[in-house]
Design a protein around this motif. Structure first.
Motif, PDB file in Angstrom:
ATOM      1  N   UNK B  15      21.842 -19.858 -62.747  1.00 59.79           N
ATOM      2  CA  UNK B  15      20.478 -20.500 -62.199  1.00 59.79           C
ATOM      3  C   UNK B  15      19.871 -19.591 -61.120  1.00 59.79           C
ATOM      4  N   UNK B  16      20.481 -18.935 -60.335  1.00 57.19           N
ATOM      5  CA  UNK B  16      20.048 -17.933 -59.424  1.00 57.19           C
ATOM      6  C   UNK B  16      19.310 -16.872 -60.129  1.00 57.19           C
ATOM      7  N   UNK B  17      19.910 -16.491 -61.337  1.00 59.43           N
ATOM      8  CA  UNK B  17      19.021 -15.427 -62.023  1.00 59.43           C
ATOM      9  C   UNK B  17      17.870 -15.775 -62.661  1.00 59.43           C
ATOM     10  N   UNK B  18      17.717 -17.144 -63.025  1.00 58.81           N
ATOM     11  CA  UNK B  18      16.391 -17.773 -63.785  1.00 58.81           C
ATOM     12  C   UNK B  18      15.427 -17.802 -62.545  1.00 58.81           C
ATOM     13  N   UNK B  58      12.234 -24.262 -62.335  1.00 61.97           N
ATOM     14  CA  UNK B  58      12.886 -25.712 -62.529  1.00 61.97           C
ATOM     15  C   UNK B  58      14.051 -25.755 -63.440  1.00 61.97           C
ATOM     16  N   UNK B  59      14.043 -24.755 -64.298  1.00 63.27           N
ATOM     17  CA  UNK B  59      15.399 -24.474 -65.061  1.00 63.27           C
ATOM     18  C   UNK B  59      16.393 -23.941 -64.453  1.00 63.27           C
ATOM     19  N   UNK B  60      16.278 -23.068 -63.343  1.00 65.01           N
ATOM     20  CA  UNK B  60      17.194 -22.614 -62.644  1.00 65.01           C
ATOM     21  C   UNK B  60      17.752 -23.507 -61.683  1.00 65.01           C
ATOM     22  N   UNK B  61      16.870 -24.389 -61.165  1.00 65.13           N
ATOM     23  CA  UNK B  61      17.446 -25.394 -60.261  1.00 65.13           C
ATOM     24  C   UNK B  61      18.021 -26.262 -60.719  1.00 65.13           C
TER      25      UNK B  61
END
Lengths: 95, 106, 95
Positions: B15-18, B58-61
């Protein structure tokens, strides 16, 4: 670490708000002032969030970004527009 | 217990990477807004790059949130922003064409 | 409290501040309005990141309100202020 970053965030936010307000009051173009006011409302909502008042931020987001912007734009359309009686007088004068 | 924690760890870091992947899209959208010569090119830079960046964030979060309700709310926010920005991009471009603003050519 | 998400929000804040230059020197009115729309998108992203950074899930609702009302200002701008037809009507004129 977290405190430090939050402090930098607050400083940048407050400085940009003061800058927006300065230009908003100093500009002569009314439409530019309206757009600056909309963006000021958005940053104000972020400032309320940082002051840990999410309810006021919600109201500011709904009013500042959603309602006053369209109201000002609608009012801008009606500015300097002559009334019906004035227009008829002008056309009579030309004849 | 240990595999579950490792699984959550992998989700968190991906998620951090995204989110990190999404930030350059926002910054490039702003650079395009400043540097591009025309209203049409500015619209192009803004409404595409920013929405892709918001999709990544949004996808990472959503990967980091770990609950389906928050994920649904995040996806709803992204969908609303997509609809709003595509509709307003179309309206502004059409109105600019009707006002005879010529597109920039080299 | 996570300092990483706050750092990401702090990185996104200059994207708003730099966009203010386009409001100040946009040649047409649409440029200024488009910048306000950029502020909406960036503000939504900052609110989402701050919601994790401050550990407050209420901020998602504020982002939802922003996303709902973002289109309203632009629609009003197109419908009321910046019409199609090139001929200039009476009223407040906008380039």
């Amino acid at each position: 670490m977290s405190y430090f970053i939050f402090t930098i965030f607050d400083i940048v936010l407050v400085l940009s708000m003061v800058w927006i307000a300065w230009h908003l009051l100093g500009t002569e173009d009314i439409f530019k002032a309206v757009v600056l006011f909309i963006s000021f409302g958005l940053l104000m909502a972020l400032a309320w969030v940082r002051m840990r008042a999410p309810d006021v931020a919600l109201a500011e987001a709904a009013l500042g970004a959603g309602l006053t912007g369209p109201l000002f734009l609608s009012a801008l359309r009606r500015m300097n527009r002559p009334r019906k009686g004035d227009r008829r007088l002008d056309s009579d004068e030309k004849r | 217990m240990v595999p579950v924690k490792k699984n959550m760890d992998i989700l968190y870091h991906s998620g951090t990477l995204l989110i990190l992947l999404g930030l350059p899209f926002f910054l490039s959208g702003t650079v395009g807004l400043i540097r591009f010569p025309d209203i049409y090119t500015r619209l192009h830079a803004l409404t595409k790059a920013d929405n892709v960046g918001l999709g990544f964030v949004v996808s990472g979060l959503a990967l980091q949130s770990g609950s389906w309700a928050v994920t649904a709310k995040l996806l709803l926010i992204w969908l609303l922003v997509l609809i709003a920005s595509s509709a307003s991009c179309h309206l502004i471009a059409r109105s600019a064409m009707q006002k005879n603003i010529q597109p920039w050519t080299r | 409290m996570s300092w990483m998400h706050t750092t990401f929000a702090l990185i996104l804040l200059p994207a708003i501040v730099v966009g203010l230059f386009r409001i100040l020197r946009g040649p047409t009115a649409a440029d200024r309005m488009v910048t306000a729309q950029l502020f909406g998108t960036c503000g939504v992203a900052i609110l989402l990141l701050l919601s994790t950074g401050m550990g407050n899930p209420v901020l998602l609702d504020i982002a939802l309100v922003f996303a709902l009302l973002a289109a309203l200002t632009t629609m009003t701008f197109i419908r009321r202020t910046w019409h199609g037809s090139g001929k200039k009507k009476h009223g407040y004129s906008i380039s």
